[in-house]
Scaffold this active site. Sequence first.
Site, PDB file in Angstrom:
ATOM      1  N   PRO A  83      42.940  33.630  42.854  1.00  0.00           N
ATOM      2  CG  PRO A  83      43.460  33.869  40.592  1.00  0.00           C
ATOM      3  CD  PRO A  83      43.894  34.309  41.959  1.00  0.00           C
ATOM      4  CB  CYS A  84      39.506  28.972  43.122  1.00  0.00           C
ATOM      5  SG  CYS A  84      39.284  27.182  43.165  1.00  0.00           S
TER       6      CYS A  84
END
Length: 360
Positions: A83-84
């Site tokens: 995930p960013c």
Amino acid sequence: MKHIELFAGIGGFRKAMDLFGNDHHIPMECVGFSEIDSYATKTYKANFDTANEVEIGDIVSFTSDKKNIECLQDFDILTGGFPCQSFSMMGKQKGFEDVRGNVFFNIIKILKTKKPKFILLENVKNLLTHDNGDTIRIIENEIKKAGYKNIYYNVFNTENFGLAQKRNRLFIFATTEELPDDFIFNERNVIDNYNKNLKKSSLLKQKSTLEILEKEVEEKYYLSATLKPTILSNGTKNFKSKSEINQLIARPLTATMVKMHRACQDNYYSYEFLNSNKPLEYLETKYSKEELAKHRIRKLTPHEAFLLQGLNGNFVTNAMNEGLSNHQLYKQAGNAVSVNTVYAVLHYLFITNNLKKYVL
């Protein structure tokens, strides 16, 4: 080839590894996987034999104790669609230490301890421009500091690898090993290799959505009369976009597609189009929005969504047999990595550029 799958979701990387290994007689072994979503883990375990693997679960908790990492089997390649989270505190006030909670750094902890030869990560294409490019620079520098001198990244579109879905994703490849002098990691080279060398493979392939969309589905997939004008709308005074249904190449699947409310973003199909004797001629007919609203319009089924990610019908059936709801299945399909894209990258790396010599 031993591998570990982090932020595994439902196992898109693993499915690609398995198909690639079977096709090219390369034994594959997953030594462990991490996934914090219990529903995704159910789907994962319904489709893969994880009996002798480390189920990492929450990677933050797992990597908080270095002994957990040290106890992992050695492996050749680390994969994951991480995930960013925001790196926006970088360089502000307290600086670098303020972003240490970002899950990306848990990948770095594993890399520094286990030192696999290869890394293959996936993320949204906007990671390239996130925080004015600071995020990708931080990621690149951290991977280098972990001992990986060769780092490459490029955006790949699922549509170019035999799936009828436009889906642009950033792939990051890094290795400790020597690469050929003429090595290039970009979509053009991987596409050329795919077209030349992957005409025969175990991959699911479709040229248009017509190849995977069912003509008859349960009534629950059809939109109500109230909802149809919303998804056919071209937006509001603050947001304008051209709303179109019956896309031959699907828009990117999203984790929120179950909500059936996003005009111009999600995928909808009319019964009249799917059951037309000449669907392409149907598309050429200029229906008004009012006329289209009288047609029977539906969303994708979970099976169709999974097919657009390169996962066969049994994959969904196995999950359903474990009690997974359609809501969770849509979310999982939207969050998944496209199997074909990963496979194409693996083939380019390990067969075309002969990197398999480092693991076999």
